[in-house]
Write a protein that holds these residues in place. Structure first.
Motif, PDB file in Angstrom:
ATOM      1  N   UNK A  66       0.843  -1.185   0.000  1.00  0.00           N
ATOM      2  CA  UNK A  66       0.000   0.000   0.000  1.00  0.00           C
ATOM      3  C   UNK A  66       0.878   1.234   0.000  1.00  0.00           C
ATOM      4  N   UNK A  67       0.353   2.303  -0.557  1.00  0.00           N
ATOM      5  CA  UNK A  67       1.073   3.570  -0.557  1.00  0.00           C
ATOM      6  C   UNK A  67       0.094   4.700  -0.316  1.00  0.00           C
ATOM      7  N   UNK A  68       0.615   5.773   0.234  1.00  0.00           N
ATOM      8  CA  UNK A  68      -0.198   6.963   0.499  1.00  0.00           C
ATOM      9  C   UNK A  68       0.592   8.161  -0.028  1.00  0.00           C
ATOM     10  N   UNK A  69       0.473   8.410  -1.324  1.00  0.00           N
ATOM     11  CA  UNK A  69       1.263   9.489  -1.922  1.00  0.00           C
ATOM     12  C   UNK A  69       0.748  10.892  -1.584  1.00  0.00           C
ATOM     13  N   UNK A  70      -0.517  10.985  -1.251  1.00  0.00           N
ATOM     14  CA  UNK A  70      -1.122  12.253  -0.853  1.00  0.00           C
ATOM     15  C   UNK A  70      -1.973  12.041   0.390  1.00  0.00           C
ATOM     16  N   UNK A  71      -2.310  13.133   1.035  1.00  0.00           N
ATOM     17  CA  UNK A  71      -3.017  13.045   2.315  1.00  0.00           C
ATOM     18  C   UNK A  71      -4.300  12.230   2.233  1.00  0.00           C
ATOM     19  N   UNK A  72      -5.026  12.381   1.117  1.00  0.00           N
ATOM     20  CA  UNK A  72      -6.338  11.753   1.023  1.00  0.00           C
ATOM     21  C   UNK A  72      -6.393  10.680  -0.066  1.00  0.00           C
ATOM     22  N   UNK A  73      -5.247  10.111  -0.394  1.00  0.00           N
ATOM     23  CA  UNK A  73      -5.184   9.083  -1.421  1.00  0.00           C
ATOM     24  C   UNK A  73      -4.474   7.855  -0.869  1.00  0.00           C
ATOM     25  N   UNK A  74      -5.105   6.708  -1.069  1.00  0.00           N
ATOM     26  CA  UNK A  74      -4.563   5.448  -0.560  1.00  0.00           C
ATOM     27  C   UNK A  74      -4.624   4.440  -1.694  1.00  0.00           C
ATOM     28  N   UNK A  75      -3.507   3.789  -1.982  1.00  0.00           N
ATOM     29  CA  UNK A  75      -3.429   2.890  -3.133  1.00  0.00           C
ATOM     30  C   UNK A  75      -2.992   1.512  -2.671  1.00  0.00           C
ATOM     31  N   UNK A  76      -3.682   0.503  -3.153  1.00  0.00           N
ATOM     32  CA  UNK A  76      -3.336  -0.892  -2.883  1.00  0.00           C
ATOM     33  C   UNK A  76      -2.774  -1.492  -4.166  1.00  0.00           C
ATOM     34  N   UNK A  77      -1.620  -2.129  -4.052  1.00  0.00           N
ATOM     35  CA  UNK A  77      -0.936  -2.628  -5.246  1.00  0.00           C
ATOM     36  C   UNK A  77      -0.430  -4.046  -5.067  1.00  0.00           C
ATOM     37  N   UNK A  78      -0.187  -4.665  -6.206  1.00  0.00           N
ATOM     38  CA  UNK A  78       0.519  -5.932  -6.231  1.00  0.00           C
ATOM     39  C   UNK A  78       1.298  -6.009  -7.529  1.00  0.00           C
ATOM     40  N   UNK A  79       2.479  -6.599  -7.470  1.00  0.00           N
ATOM     41  CA  UNK A  79       3.268  -6.764  -8.693  1.00  0.00           C
ATOM     42  C   UNK A  79       2.827  -8.007  -9.444  1.00  0.00           C
ATOM     43  N   UNK A  80       2.436  -9.047  -8.690  1.00  0.00           N
ATOM     44  CA  UNK A  80       2.008 -10.307  -9.308  1.00  0.00           C
ATOM     45  C   UNK A  80       0.882 -10.907  -8.492  1.00  0.00           C
ATOM     46  N   UNK A  81      -0.312 -10.916  -9.044  1.00  0.00           N
ATOM     47  CA  UNK A  81      -1.470 -11.422  -8.331  1.00  0.00           C
ATOM     48  C   UNK A  81      -1.463 -12.939  -8.216  1.00  0.00           C
ATOM     49  N   UNK A  82      -1.993 -13.415  -7.084  1.00  0.00           N
ATOM     50  CA  UNK A  82      -2.203 -14.838  -6.847  1.00  0.00           C
ATOM     51  C   UNK A  82      -3.696 -15.124  -6.860  1.00  0.00           C
ATOM     52  N   UNK A  83      -4.051 -16.384  -7.072  1.00  0.00           N
ATOM     53  CA  UNK A  83      -5.470 -16.759  -7.017  1.00  0.00           C
ATOM     54  C   UNK A  83      -6.088 -16.366  -5.677  1.00  0.00           C
ATOM     55  N   UNK A  84      -5.310 -16.511  -4.622  1.00  0.00           N
ATOM     56  CA  UNK A  84      -5.810 -16.233  -3.267  1.00  0.00           C
ATOM     57  C   UNK A  84      -6.035 -14.749  -3.006  1.00  0.00           C
ATOM     58  N   UNK A  85      -5.641 -13.898  -3.943  1.00  0.00           N
ATOM     59  CA  UNK A  85      -5.887 -12.457  -3.783  1.00  0.00           C
ATOM     60  C   UNK A  85      -7.311 -12.070  -4.151  1.00  0.00           C
ATOM     61  N   UNK A  86      -8.057 -13.003  -4.724  1.00  0.00           N
ATOM     62  CA  UNK A  86      -9.457 -12.710  -5.053  1.00  0.00           C
ATOM     63  C   UNK A  86     -10.230 -12.328  -3.799  1.00  0.00           C
ATOM     64  N   UNK A  87     -11.115 -11.353  -3.936  1.00  0.00           N
ATOM     65  CA  UNK A  87     -11.914 -10.943  -2.789  1.00  0.00           C
ATOM     66  C   UNK A  87     -12.506  -9.572  -3.011  1.00  0.00           C
ATOM     67  N   UNK A  88     -13.141  -9.093  -1.966  1.00  0.00           N
ATOM     68  CA  UNK A  88     -13.789  -7.792  -1.984  1.00  0.00           C
ATOM     69  C   UNK A  88     -12.937  -6.860  -1.137  1.00  0.00           C
TER      70      UNK A  88
END
Lengths: 114, 109
Positions: A66-88
């Motif tokens: 995760x990264x927070x480049x600005x006060x009100x911005x939050x980003x979730x990232x992955x370089x390589x997704x796995x099947x187990x990353x599925x979800x809400x």
């Protein structure tokens, strides 16, 4: 009034592909920001939280970041997704200082990894 | 880690009946909150009860807290079809909220 936006709402990605989910909050300053994941029919698992720009705490070791480049911005990232990353995935914010501790959630991003 | 646990996991009631669900937690808390989630949507805050409070009301919702037993209950009176949703308890720890697995309530018309 405060609002929280998450996008995309729905995402289908192949295994091994990158991921970027974005969350922005409007109408407030210096919020605490959170990323939760909810597996089908399950409760919420806290992934990351941030109390300020560039300050990220990880709750569960995994291939997500995760990264927070600005006060009100939050980003979730992955370089390589796995099947187990599925979800809400749910983004939420709360006031930095206040007696209530109430969380305000976005509408969620549903990720399916195939 | 999951702090609260809701019981029952699922509840089906007739419109007009009351729905009661319970939450148990493990460690000391400052407050306990209840949230509601409609299918496929984000969570919405319902009510917060502080550790020094024993009961709180909000419209058709009644929440109790027993810190000696580390448990809370949520009562929805005179249920409506629109109350169909999942309900979660959440307990605080520093900046974080920990959620239980939720109780899924179905209100039959």
């Amino acid at each position: 009034s405060q609002t929280i936006h998450q996008w995309p709402a729905t995402l289908v990605q192949p295994v091994g592909s990158p991921l970027s989910l974005e969350c922005t909050v409007e109408g407030t300053s210096n919020p605490n920001l959170y990323w939760y994941r909810q597996a089908a029919g399950r409760g919420l698992q806290l992934l990351f939280y941030s109390v300020g720009i560039g300050q990220i705490s990880s709750e569960v070791p995994q291939n997500l970041s995760a990264s927070r480049p600005q006060d009100r911005q939050f980003i979730l990232s992955s370089k390589k997704l796995l099947l187990s990353d599925s979800g809400f995935y749910l983004c939420a914010w709360s006031s930095l200082v206040g007696p209530n501790g109430e969380l305000f959630f976005g509408e969620g991003s549903r990720l399916t990894v195939l | 880690s999951q702090q609260g646990e809701e019981d029952p996991q699922a509840l089906s009631i007739q419109e007009g009946e009351n729905a009661t669900m319970n939450c148990s937690y493990k460690t000391s808390i400052n407050n306990l909150q209840w949230y509601r989630q409609n299918s496929g949507r984000g969570l919405v805050h319902l009510i917060l009860i502080r550790s020094n409070e024993r009961e709180k009301h909000s419209g058709r919702l009644r929440v109790t807290l027993d810190t000696s037993k580390k448990s809370s209950s949520l009562l929805i009176t005179a249920s409506r079809a629109a109350d169909t949703a999942s309900y979660f308890c959440a307990t605080d720890s520093e900046y974080k909220l920990s959620f239980g697995a939720g109780t899924t309530v179905t209100v039959r018309a």
